[in-house]
Design an enzyme around this catalytic site. Structure first.
Site, PDB file in Angstrom:
ATOM      1  N   ARG A  67       4.234  -9.774   9.782  1.00 28.03           N
ATOM      2  CA  ARG A  67       5.536  -9.134   9.542  1.00 28.03           C
ATOM      3  C   ARG A  67       6.508 -10.126   8.911  1.00 28.03           C
ATOM      4  NH1 ARG A  67       3.795  -4.922   8.684  1.00 28.03           N
ATOM      5  NH2 ARG A  67       1.869  -6.063   8.927  1.00 28.03           N
ATOM      6  N   GLN A  77      -5.444  -3.751  10.815  1.00 29.66           N
ATOM      7  CA  GLN A  77      -4.181  -3.361  11.437  1.00 29.66           C
ATOM      8  C   GLN A  77      -4.315  -2.129  12.315  1.00 29.66           C
ATOM      9  OE1 GLN A  77      -0.403  -3.834   9.214  1.00 29.66           O
ATOM     10  NE2 GLN A  77      -1.689  -4.300   7.472  1.00 29.66           N
ATOM     11  N   LYS A 103       0.820  -1.212   0.000  1.00 29.59           N
ATOM     12  CA  LYS A 103       0.000   0.000   0.000  1.00 29.59           C
ATOM     13  C   LYS A 103       0.856   1.265   0.000  1.00 29.59           C
ATOM     14  CE  LYS A 103      -0.871  -1.406   4.556  1.00 29.59           C
ATOM     15  NZ  LYS A 103      -1.067  -1.339   5.866  1.00 29.59           N
ATOM     16  N   THR A 104       1.937   1.223   0.736  1.00 32.12           N
ATOM     17  CA  THR A 104       2.786   2.415   0.732  1.00 32.12           C
ATOM     18  C   THR A 104       3.391   2.616  -0.656  1.00 32.12           C
ATOM     19  OG1 THR A 104       3.288   1.901   3.023  1.00 32.12           O
ATOM     20  CG2 THR A 104       4.621   3.585   1.977  1.00 32.12           C
ATOM     21  N   ASP A 137      -1.286   7.820   4.779  1.00 26.19           N
ATOM     22  CA  ASP A 137      -0.966   6.408   4.968  1.00 26.19           C
ATOM     23  C   ASP A 137      -1.489   5.962   6.340  1.00 26.19           C
ATOM     24  OD1 ASP A 137       0.017   3.965   4.402  1.00 26.19           O
ATOM     25  OD2 ASP A 137       2.141   4.478   4.595  1.00 26.19           O
ATOM     26  N   GLU A 138      -1.716   4.686   6.525  1.00 22.39           N
ATOM     27  CA  GLU A 138      -2.198   4.138   7.806  1.00 22.39           C
ATOM     28  C   GLU A 138      -3.427   4.895   8.304  1.00 22.39           C
ATOM     29  OE1 GLU A 138      -0.817   1.471   8.652  1.00 22.39           O
ATOM     30  OE2 GLU A 138       1.348   1.478   8.370  1.00 22.39           O
TER      31      GLU A 138
END
Length: 779
Positions: free
Chosen positions: A626, A273, A43-44, A242-243
């Site tokens: 992760r 998340q 996504k980033t 973002d996020e």
DNA sequence: TTGTGGGTCTTTTTT
DNA sequence: AGACCCACAA
């Protein structure tokens, strides 16, 4: 920027899960855009592509793009990637950063619009000035302690720490003192609202803001100053966040205000998340995005490029238990990979030992698998205090490690003192800084004299600096203390002048301040073992000042931007919290401490009930996802808590892991692992946790019935600790290792102490128990 | 005012 | 087990 620049290669950007229209939307679409993206879907990268494309096609200038990331690290990486995609160092993107960093920059321009209303007729309105200082948590607590003392509230009833938590919470929800509601203060002393108001007023009097204020003040300015709002609304053509799942109420308000004109707001997030609810993050922000920004496009990224199928399936099974989610299933085109390893340990230190040994083997390349670099390996813990066991184990195995997010550089006492001096050099009226260093180095100013100064300053409505001057003049403080104070005042005045003249570089200034104040000398004279390290830290501080032309910029950097993993390039195992691991990935991940009460954390369950457990579960999801190749979950039967042994129950999250995707590891079933092509040598498994009946393959069933701990024996003493208990293990001439001072050799022994000649730090006399016997370390 | 010893309480997670 | 706070002595 050359508009014909077409060097951006989208086919390399792993958007193969998207159709053509979606890719176009990600790159160029006007209007609100929401990207719902799972873990490891890039996504980033999608955001980065959008920025690069906007610039490359000259749709927006770099400084017209507002891009908000969750951490400074993410901002730095995004900047680097945009640069590399554009094949140039555009050195632009001044508005790429965290909410706080961006708001600090804006607030420096418009601070004077924030004022406290006149409360006493004798006092004029006080405005925030553009050279305000940004307080960190420790400063805030100090200030709140004063406020609580003023209001005569028993600290037992309401501690400064607790009050801070509430104030943070209110600020995250944009609740000002005047708007605190009944339900906000339920169960708290009734003066708590007055404390909040007093705190806010003190902040402005001190020309200071806290982290929450940075955002809150900007929203206030936008709401009350239409012309300023319009200016920025017009300027920021494209907004990227973002996020997004971790934004709070104020951040949402701020974004809405700024996006109202162009409506080009593009948010990326994953509801699974969201792990910052305790800090005010609102899942509703992302759940309601489509309603909040009408006409928005939604793009879903569900192809995972990070993890093996087993890891992905295990993570999915855990998160599937949550009710409160949008629901999506990640998929991967990968076919092979290790199952998630599950290990039971006898106690906490054995867990740390096992992991250290396992890492050592992975690093050496225990056949079957290529060796892993240490920097490709991470240990992710729930709470910071779990880190200590790993530091111990790693020291004894001589494995290089780095702790992220433990004690941060600028939180160390010597750095905070030094910064207080710098703050005074910028502004003599910085009372918090003044208070911190009046007696550091010692000037004979204890509580009594401190209070004299404070009272004098308060009754004259002046700063502590002025107050001190008056107190000396009136003779309230005299003798050698007055002399010492006077020379401090003169030094500060002199520094103020030098800063104003702006003839010395920031490094020269800092060096001068630390020398003249006698602060560095103080530590050089100090004989305690920590002192040399502190002097080193101060030198490091001086060096890092060099990157900034002005001290003010440096101080902002220290409180807003500094990231705590500067040595990320070095080959070291990373130890960090699950929260800090957000957005990162590692080939090998260890997830220790999956036990009830620790993960999920007991307090969360108590305070936030089911919602809290769901957030913990999301944290578990973040942890597992992760991992790229190897994921190892473990728990201990017994753990030392507050100096007492306590029996533990495996985490409920362990029960959610599907049998098909996990492999229980222990010595009794060491050979029981998959024989697919990526399998590795059984040697690894032979090194598994020490024999104990609870490591049997059926332990999970037992555990789920709570049977394990009923039978748990009292903890045994740990085997083969390599720390020497007394000096009798040592001999003159022996080579040893010390955590702080490094390598050295013993030249004398005195009772339980040894005298050591260190290669780097010279001669020291220390307790033998702090010294590691180099000849006796395993491996 | 500063250093000590004995008593207490401790553990979320972070910009 | 360790950090921190308070009371007391020098």
């Amino acid at each position: 920027m050359n508009s014909s620049n077409t060097s951006i290669q989208y086919q390399n950007n792993a958007f193969t899960g998207l159709n053509k229209a979606q890719v176009e939307a990600v790159e160029t679409l006007e209007g609100p855009l929401l990207m719902l993206a799972g873990a490891g879907t890039g996504k980033t990268r999608a955001l980065t592509s959008r920025i690069a494309h906007l610039i490359a096609t000259d749709t927006a200038k770099p400084n017209q793009i507002l891009a908000v990331t969750f951490t400074n690290k993410a901002a730095r990486e995004m900047r680097e990637r945009v640069d590399s995609m554009l094949n140039a160092s555009i050195s632009g993107l001044p508005w790429l950063g965290t909410f706080h960093a961006i708001c600090a920059k804006l607030l420096r321009r418009h601070a004077e619009l924030i004022a406290v209303e006149e409360t006493e007729s004798s006092k004029p309105n006080i405005h925030l000035k553009s050279d305000f200082t940004i307080l960190d948590t420790l400063d805030q607590i100090r200030l709140l302690r004063q406020v609580l003392a003023e209001k005569r509230i028993d600290p037992q009833l309401l501690s400064a720490k607790e009050l801070l938590r509430h104030i943070d919470n209110w600020k995250n929800r944009a609740v000002l003192p005047a708007a605190v509601s009944e339900s906000d203060v339920a169960g708290l002393p009734e003066e708590v609202t007055a404390c909040y108001a007093a705190y806010q007023q003190r902040l402005i009097e001190l020309n200071a803001v806290d982290f929450g204020d940075l955002l809150l003040h900007m929203v206030k300015i936008f709401q009350t100053q239409p012309r300023i709002l319009q200016k920025y609304q017009h300027w920021f053509r494209y907004i990227l966040v973002d996020e997004y799942q971790d934004t709070n109420v104020v951040q949402y308000m701020w974004l809405r205000l700024l996006a109202a004109k162009h409506k080009n707001i593009c948010c990326v997030g994953d509801d699974d998340q969201s792990i910052y609810g305790w800090r005010g993050a609102r899942l509703e922000n992302i759940l309601n995005f489509e309603a909040n920004f009408p006409g928005c496009h939604v793009v879903r990224l569900e192809q995972n490029y990070r993890s093996t199928p087993h890891i992905l399936a295990a993570a999915a099974a855990v998160i599937r238990q949550n009710k409160n989610r949008l629901g999506k299933e990640l998929w991967t085109s990968e076919e092979f990979g290790e199952k998630v390893r599950l290990v039971a340990h006898y106690d906490g230190s054995e867990e740390a030992y096992w992991i250290a040994e396992n890492i050592a083997m992975l690093h050496l390349g225990a056949s079957g698998m290529p060796p892993f670099a240490l920097k490709d390996i991470a240990i992710l813990v729930r709470t910071t205090y779990q880190m200590r066991a790993f530091e111990d184990a790693f020291l004894q195995h001589q494995l290089a490690y780095r702790v992220v997010g433990g004690l941060r550089f600028f939180e160390r006492a010597e750095i905070r003192d030094a910064i207080a001096y710098l703050r005074l050099a910028l502004s003599a009226t910085d009372d918090l800084a003044f208070e911190r260093i009046v007696n550091t180095p010692k000037r004979g100013i204890g509580d009594v004299r401190k209070q004299k100064i404070e009272q004098c300053a308060r009754s004259n409505h002046v700063s502590l600096f002025e107050g001190t001057r008056i107190v000396i003049e009136t003779g309230e403080i005299k003798g050698k203390e007055a002399k010492a104070l006077n020379s401090l005042l003169q030094m500060i005045s002199k520094w103020n002048e030098l800063v104003r003249e702006n003839r010395e570089t920031s490094v020269e200034l800092t060096q001068r301040i630390l020398d003249e104040s006698g602060y560095v000398q103080m530590w050089k004279n100090d004989l305690t073992p920590e002192a040399p390290g502190r002097v080193e830290n101060l030198e490091e501080l001086v060096n890092s000042v060099g990157e900034f032309q002005f001290l003010q910029d440096f101080l902002d950097h220290v409180s807003l931007v500094i990231d705590n993993d500067s040595d990320r390039e070095e080959d070291k195992v990373t130890i960090m919290t699950l929260h800090a691991a957000k957005g990162l990935e590692f080939p090998v991940v260890f997830l220790p401490g999956w036990e009830e009460d620790l993960f999920p954390l007991q307090r969360v369950a108590k305070e936030s009930g089911t919602l809290g457990i769901e957030e913990e579960r999301r944290l578990a999801y973040v942890g597992v996802t992760r991992a790229e190749k190897i994921c190892t979950i473990s728990y201990a039967d017994n753990r030392l808590k507050f100096g007492e042994w306590e029996a533990r129950i495996p985490s409920r999250f362990i029960n959610d892991l599907p049998d098909a995707n996990i492999k229980v590891v222990s010595d009794s079933n060491a050979v029981d692992y998959d024989q697919d092509e990526t399998s590795w040598d059984s040697q690894l498994e032979v090194q598994a946790a020490s024999a104990n009946v609870y490591n049997s393959p059926g332990w999970r069933r037992l555990a789920s019935r709570g049977g394990v701990n009923d039978m748990a024996p009292p903890p045994k003493k740990n085997k083969s600790r390599m720390i020497a208990d007394d000096s009798s293990q040592f001999a003159v001439g022996q080579r040893i290792f010390h955590q702080k001072f490094g390598y050295g050799s013993i030249f004398a022994i005195d009772g339980d102490k040894v005298e050591v000649n260190f290669e780097k730090s010279g001669q020291k006399k220390l307790l033998a128990s702090f010294v590691y016997d180099l000849d006796n370390i395993p491996i």
